[in-house]
Structure formats: structure tokens, C-alpha cells
Design a protein around this motif. Structure first.
Motif, PDB file in Angstrom:
ATOM      1  N   TRP A  30       0.824  -1.206   0.000  1.00  0.00           N
ATOM      2  CA  TRP A  30       0.000   0.000   0.000  1.00  0.00           C
ATOM      3  C   TRP A  30       0.858   1.255   0.000  1.00  0.00           C
ATOM      4  CZ3 TRP A  30      -4.757  -0.217  -1.413  1.00  0.00           C
ATOM      5  CH2 TRP A  30      -5.508  -1.379  -1.200  1.00  0.00           C
ATOM      6  N   TRP A  31       1.943   1.229   0.758  1.00  0.00           N
ATOM      7  CA  TRP A  31       2.856   2.378   0.776  1.00  0.00           C
ATOM      8  C   TRP A  31       3.493   2.576  -0.605  1.00  0.00           C
ATOM      9  CZ3 TRP A  31       2.386   5.864   4.271  1.00  0.00           C
ATOM     10  CH2 TRP A  31       1.986   5.520   5.563  1.00  0.00           C
ATOM     11  N   ALA A  32       3.869   1.480  -1.255  1.00  0.00           N
ATOM     12  CA  ALA A  32       4.455   1.580  -2.595  1.00  0.00           C
ATOM     13  C   ALA A  32       3.432   2.123  -3.589  1.00  0.00           C
ATOM     14  CB  ALA A  32       4.972   0.215  -3.043  1.00  0.00           C
ATOM     15  N   SER A  33       2.186   1.678  -3.481  1.00  0.00           N
ATOM     16  CA  SER A  33       1.131   2.180  -4.366  1.00  0.00           C
ATOM     17  C   SER A  33       0.894   3.672  -4.141  1.00  0.00           C
ATOM     18  CB  SER A  33      -0.170   1.417  -4.144  1.00  0.00           C
ATOM     19  OG  SER A  33      -0.010   0.060  -4.452  1.00  0.00           O
ATOM     20  N   LEU A  34       0.853   4.070  -2.878  1.00  0.00           N
ATOM     21  CA  LEU A  34       0.674   5.484  -2.557  1.00  0.00           C
ATOM     22  C   LEU A  34       1.823   6.327  -3.104  1.00  0.00           C
ATOM     23  CD1 LEU A  34      -0.978   7.639  -1.035  1.00  0.00           C
ATOM     24  CD2 LEU A  34       0.427   7.129   0.961  1.00  0.00           C
ATOM     25  N   ALA A  35       3.046   5.831  -2.959  1.00  0.00           N
ATOM     26  CA  ALA A  35       4.214   6.552  -3.477  1.00  0.00           C
ATOM     27  C   ALA A  35       4.143   6.649  -5.007  1.00  0.00           C
ATOM     28  CB  ALA A  35       5.501   5.864  -3.050  1.00  0.00           C
ATOM     29  N   ALA A  36       3.735   5.576  -5.675  1.00  0.00           N
ATOM     30  CA  ALA A  36       3.629   5.594  -7.139  1.00  0.00           C
ATOM     31  C   ALA A  36       2.582   6.604  -7.595  1.00  0.00           C
ATOM     32  CB  ALA A  36       3.289   4.199  -7.661  1.00  0.00           C
ATOM     33  N   VAL A  37       1.454   6.676  -6.911  1.00  0.00           N
ATOM     34  CA  VAL A  37       0.408   7.634  -7.268  1.00  0.00           C
ATOM     35  C   VAL A  37       0.904   9.058  -7.053  1.00  0.00           C
ATOM     36  CG1 VAL A  37      -1.859   8.518  -6.591  1.00  0.00           C
ATOM     37  CG2 VAL A  37      -1.526   6.068  -6.934  1.00  0.00           C
ATOM     38  N   LEU A  38       1.573   9.319  -5.942  1.00  0.00           N
ATOM     39  CA  LEU A  38       2.100  10.659  -5.673  1.00  0.00           C
ATOM     40  C   LEU A  38       3.151  11.073  -6.701  1.00  0.00           C
ATOM     41  CD1 LEU A  38       2.336  10.689  -1.783  1.00  0.00           C
ATOM     42  CD2 LEU A  38       0.690  11.875  -3.229  1.00  0.00           C
ATOM     43  N   ILE A  39       4.007  10.147  -7.078  1.00  0.00           N
ATOM     44  CA  ILE A  39       5.028  10.449  -8.092  1.00  0.00           C
ATOM     45  C   ILE A  39       4.364  10.727  -9.439  1.00  0.00           C
ATOM     46  CG2 ILE A  39       6.912   9.425  -9.438  1.00  0.00           C
ATOM     47  CD1 ILE A  39       7.855   8.113  -6.803  1.00  0.00           C
ATOM     48  N   ALA A  40       3.352   9.949  -9.790  1.00  0.00           N
ATOM     49  CA  ALA A  40       2.640  10.167 -11.051  1.00  0.00           C
ATOM     50  C   ALA A  40       1.958  11.529 -11.053  1.00  0.00           C
ATOM     51  CB  ALA A  40       1.620   9.057 -11.285  1.00  0.00           C
ATOM     52  N   VAL A  41       1.317  11.902  -9.961  1.00  0.00           N
ATOM     53  CA  VAL A  41       0.662  13.212  -9.875  1.00  0.00           C
ATOM     54  C   VAL A  41       1.702  14.322  -9.984  1.00  0.00           C
ATOM     55  CG1 VAL A  41      -0.579  14.752  -8.297  1.00  0.00           C
ATOM     56  CG2 VAL A  41      -1.358  12.401  -8.617  1.00  0.00           C
ATOM     57  N   LEU A  42       2.828  14.167  -9.317  1.00  0.00           N
ATOM     58  CA  LEU A  42       3.898  15.162  -9.383  1.00  0.00           C
ATOM     59  C   LEU A  42       4.426  15.307 -10.809  1.00  0.00           C
ATOM     60  CD1 LEU A  42       5.865  17.089  -7.879  1.00  0.00           C
ATOM     61  CD2 LEU A  42       7.382  15.125  -7.671  1.00  0.00           C
ATOM     62  N   LEU A  43       4.642  14.195 -11.499  1.00  0.00           N
ATOM     63  CA  LEU A  43       5.144  14.256 -12.872  1.00  0.00           C
ATOM     64  C   LEU A  43       4.142  14.913 -13.812  1.00  0.00           C
ATOM     65  CD1 LEU A  43       6.912  10.798 -13.202  1.00  0.00           C
ATOM     66  CD2 LEU A  43       7.982  13.044 -13.003  1.00  0.00           C
ATOM     67  N   VAL A  44       2.870  14.608 -13.654  1.00  0.00           N
ATOM     68  CA  VAL A  44       1.839  15.243 -14.486  1.00  0.00           C
ATOM     69  C   VAL A  44       1.803  16.740 -14.210  1.00  0.00           C
ATOM     70  CG1 VAL A  44      -0.656  15.414 -14.847  1.00  0.00           C
ATOM     71  CG2 VAL A  44       0.447  13.179 -14.806  1.00  0.00           C
ATOM     72  N   TRP A  45       1.871  17.128 -12.946  1.00  0.00           N
ATOM     73  CA  TRP A  45       1.877  18.549 -12.595  1.00  0.00           C
ATOM     74  C   TRP A  45       3.093  19.259 -13.190  1.00  0.00           C
ATOM     75  CZ3 TRP A  45       5.167  21.417  -9.313  1.00  0.00           C
ATOM     76  CH2 TRP A  45       4.728  22.711  -9.057  1.00  0.00           C
ATOM     77  N   LEU A  46       4.278  18.639 -13.095  1.00  0.00           N
ATOM     78  CA  LEU A  46       5.482  19.251 -13.656  1.00  0.00           C
ATOM     79  C   LEU A  46       5.379  19.379 -15.176  1.00  0.00           C
ATOM     80  CD1 LEU A  46       8.292  17.566 -11.536  1.00  0.00           C
ATOM     81  CD2 LEU A  46       7.588  19.961 -11.491  1.00  0.00           C
ATOM     82  N   PHE A  47       4.820  18.369 -15.842  1.00  0.00           N
ATOM     83  CA  PHE A  47       4.659  18.427 -17.292  1.00  0.00           C
ATOM     84  C   PHE A  47       3.708  19.556 -17.685  1.00  0.00           C
ATOM     85  CE2 PHE A  47       2.255  17.301 -21.112  1.00  0.00           C
ATOM     86  CZ  PHE A  47       3.288  17.269 -22.028  1.00  0.00           C
TER      87      PHE A  47
END
Length: 157
Positions: A30-47
Motif C-alpha cells: 500500500w505504501w508503494a502504491s501510494l508513493a507511485a500515485v504521488l510520483i505520477a501526480v507530481l510528474l503530471v503537474w510538472l509536465f
């Protein structure tokens, strides 16, 4: 009979159910899934932020060209917009025919070079030229289709 039945039952204690499992602490998955979602949101925001910043000069140029009636002002706005995307050392050397050739190469059409005389008249003559709005529309077309440049920067012959 009912008394015999009661006597035949063994004296058992009632069932003890284990406690319900809690959600916390979470398993590592669950922690890995949460981290993956946060990283994906961060990358989309940066793009998105990068894209908005990259498109800002183009949008500004189009907004300013919409209010421009003079070809001399339009070509100056076009040069300023091009300076936002192309290297200054390449752009500074371009004047006259090489400038118009550069503009045409970026869009793959000969809108500027074939109208070179009209552009020169619009830039350096005090007399108004006919079809000035057409030259301004060429600038708008160029900004819409040439900016931001594709990978590779300046297209050379």
C-alpha cells in the motif's frame, strides 16, 4: 426428555472471536502504491507547468497580433516571439531575404519570401500598403504553426 438433552450437553464456553484486523499500519504494498500515485501526480503537474511555460510566449504573441493592424508591428512581434524559442545568435544575423527564408522554412510555405517587396515597403515606407491585413495574417499563421519549434530547432535548407 428435555432434561436428558440438557444434561448431555458439555459445559463449553462461548466462542472467542479474534479482533478485527486494522487498516493501520499498512502493508508495504500500500505504501508503494501510494508513493507511485504521488510520483505520477507530481510528474503530471510538472509536465503541465512546463507546457504552460513553454506556450506562454506563443499565446502572448497571438494575443498581441490580434490587436495589430500594421505589418511593421506584426513582423516585430513575430521576431520577438521567435527569439523566445530560437537561439539568439542564429536569429540576430537574420535580416532581409535570409530572415524571410528562415520564416518560410519553419512553416514549409513561401508566405514571406514571395512577399519580400511588400514587407520591405511596409517596413520602410511611410505610405500605407494595400492588403496590409494579409501580411499581418501571415504573421499570425507563422506563430500558430511554427511555434514552439519541433525538436532540432532551426530548420536549415
Amino acid at each position: 426428555m428435555t432434561e436428558n438433552q440438557n444434561e448431555s450437553l458439555l459445559p463449553l464456553k462461548s466462542l472467542h472471536l479474534p479482533e478485527m484486523p486494522s487498516w493501520f499500519p499498512l502493508a508495504w504494498g500500500w505504501w508503494a502504491s501510494l508513493a507511485a500515485v504521488l510520483i505520477a501526480v507530481l510528474l503530471v503537474w510538472l509536465f503541465i507547468r512546463w507546457r504552460v511555460k513553454r506556450m506562454a510566449p506563443k499565446k502572448t504573441a497571438l494575443r498581441m497580433l490580434a490587436n495589430t493592424k500594421e505589418p511593421s508591428s506584426a513582423i516585430e512581434l513575430l521576431r520577438q516571439a521567435a527569439l523566445c524559442y530560437y537561439p539568439r545568435e542564429d536569429m540576430a544575423a537574420l535580416t532581409g531575404k535570409p530572415w524571410y527564408v528562415f520564416l518560410d522554412r519553419q512553416i514549409g510555405k513561401t508566405l514571406f519570401e514571395r512577399n519580400q517587396e511588400r514587407w520591405q515597403q511596409a517596413l520602410y515606407s511611410r505610405e500605407p500598403i494595400e492588403d496590409a491585413q494579409e501580411l499581418v495574417e501571415h504573421c499570425v499563421y507563422w506563430v500558430e504553426n511554427a511555434l514552439p519549434p519541433q525538436k532540432g530547432g532551426v530548420r536549415r535548407g
